[in-house]
Design a protein around this motif. Structure first.
Motif, mmCIF file in Angstrom:
data_model
loop_
_atom_site.group_PDB
_atom_site.id
_atom_site.type_symbol
_atom_site.label_atom_id
_atom_site.label_comp_id
_atom_site.label_asym_id
_atom_site.label_seq_id
_atom_site.Cartn_x
_atom_site.Cartn_y
_atom_site.Cartn_z
ATOM 1 N N UNK A 1 43.338 49.181 -44.163
ATOM 2 C CA UNK A 1 44.463 49.502 -43.093
ATOM 3 C C UNK A 1 43.965 50.156 -41.708
ATOM 4 N N UNK A 2 43.189 49.916 -40.962
ATOM 5 C CA UNK A 2 42.436 50.216 -39.941
ATOM 6 C C UNK A 2 42.611 50.356 -38.707
ATOM 7 N N UNK A 3 42.423 50.281 -37.393
ATOM 8 C CA UNK A 3 42.451 50.749 -36.292
ATOM 9 C C UNK A 3 41.869 49.589 -35.078
ATOM 10 N N UNK A 4 40.411 49.573 -36.704
ATOM 11 C CA UNK A 4 39.112 48.815 -35.510
ATOM 12 C C UNK A 4 38.550 47.631 -36.377
ATOM 13 N N UNK A 5 38.627 46.831 -35.122
ATOM 14 C CA UNK A 5 37.926 45.525 -36.312
ATOM 15 C C UNK A 5 36.700 45.661 -37.843
ATOM 16 N N UNK A 6 36.724 44.324 -38.355
ATOM 17 C CA UNK A 6 36.135 45.079 -39.789
ATOM 18 C C UNK A 6 36.149 43.307 -40.102
ATOM 19 N N UNK A 7 34.712 42.692 -40.266
ATOM 20 C CA UNK A 7 35.092 42.076 -41.411
ATOM 21 C C UNK A 7 35.298 41.769 -42.146
ATOM 22 N N UNK A 8 36.134 40.550 -43.102
ATOM 23 C CA UNK A 8 36.220 40.436 -44.433
ATOM 24 C C UNK A 8 35.112 40.187 -44.829
ATOM 25 N N UNK B 1 37.184 42.940 -49.604
ATOM 26 C CA UNK B 1 38.028 43.172 -48.811
ATOM 27 C C UNK B 1 38.553 42.864 -47.158
ATOM 28 N N UNK B 2 38.950 42.841 -46.708
ATOM 29 C CA UNK B 2 39.215 42.733 -45.872
ATOM 30 C C UNK B 2 40.418 43.927 -44.826
#
Lengths: 216, 216
Positions: free
Chosen positions: A109-116, A125-126
């Motif tokens: 869970x994150x408010x910020x974009x990150x690649x899988x 990780x997604x």
């Protein structure tokens, strides 16, 4: 029906699941690693870090079975890493080394974009930016009929409890004092109307408690 | 040196020592009496209310020895009664009937004046309006060389812990959920610098934990 479970969620005597001051060398906050001492002395943990020995017994059994029938995990971003705010880069791959102990998809869970990304041993990780229910839906889909486990931290477990989405919670009460930190049980008015303790199993070092969602 | 001790202070899994909604028929708040179930099933408690039977064992032993070497008690006014604000009258004599289980002077913290009075069996109640240190001084004087016990409730124990005045705390972790209520461990930053857990003794129903003030 696949379930959402949380297991081996450890809280201190004074009710904290992590101390203040999380950092790269302090995943459970300043002086907070004491919280997990019950786990770190076990055979299960020794094996996980490639060592021999360690304690057998009740605590070890709980750890050994913590991933039974789990097809996907969900965790908060603080459990994934010490960064805050937008991801500075994508170099950080979690606390667990090249072969993390999950061996299934993990939704962060994150408010910020990150690649899988994919790790050794089947862990991927997604990153989910649109809330706990979306993460749960994605995790159930990935788990392919198996259960989903909420790994932590405190705030993530609390949010799923608040929404009555956790079916089973295995809590570990560790007899230590942290003084301050993050609570699971905060602002959960009416929790006892929705959840109940069904089993209390003390070991020599901690107490294991099973809590389940009440059926209506 | 006589000590200030707190014994059999019970907290729920979610960290509460009383539920919300204390009333004449609910000294531990709404549905809060469950917290003391571990005590109510014992031989000690049965004898206290003039009944036979009750459980022996570890929990009973702790209760049986809870008043050992205690010469005076201190309690908060909510532990003394359900009233709030100025005392409506002086008819209320506490929750414990004509012969309370103390058998020594009890000092009740209150912002409002109230006369002292004597009960059967050696218990007397005195009301202290000028703070926890004054109450402690009066209690030590009355205890005549014996220890003083803080009976409760949560707020009173917390205040004495905050001031590092408690020497020994025997905490009982009960595996139940209350959802909300009064916490002992709230706003006690740095508690782990001043206090440490020295013993962890689980029974079949609760965990007994001994906490002591660290020597400098």
């Amino acid at each position: 029906m696949p379930k959402l479970v949380a297991r081996c969620i450890t809280i201190s005597l004074d009710g904290f699941s992590a101390a203040k001051g999380q950092a790269l060398d302090a995943p459970f906050g300043k002086d907070g690693l004491r919280l997990m001492r019950w786990a770190h002395v076990t055979q299960y943990f020794a094996a996980m870090i490639g060592k021999e020995g360690g304690a057998e017994g009740l605590d070890n059994d709980f750890l050994t079975h913590a991933f039974d029938n789990i097809g996907a995990s969900i965790m908060g971003r603080n459990m994934f890493g010490p960064q805050r705010g937008p991801w500075p880069d994508e170099d950080w791959k979690g606390w667990w080394g090249p072969n993390p102990p999950f061996h299934h998809p993990v939704f962060v869970l994150s408010h910020h974009k990150h690649s899988s990304f994919q790790m050794e041993g089947g862990t991927s990780f997604h990153f989910v930016n649109d809330g706990i229910e979306s993460a749960l839906k994605q995790a159930f889909a990935a788990a392919n009929g198996k259960d989903v486990r909420v790994g932590g931290g405190a705030s993530t477990v609390r949010q799923y409890l608040e929404a009555s989405l956790i079916d089973e919670l295995h809590l570990v009460q560790a007899p230590i004092l942290l003084g301050s930190g993050e609570r699971i049980f905060e602002g959960l008015d009416g929790l006892s109307d929705r959840y109940e303790v069904v089993e209390y199993i003390p070991s020599e070092t901690v107490a294991h408690v099973h809590i389940i969602k009440k059926t209506k």
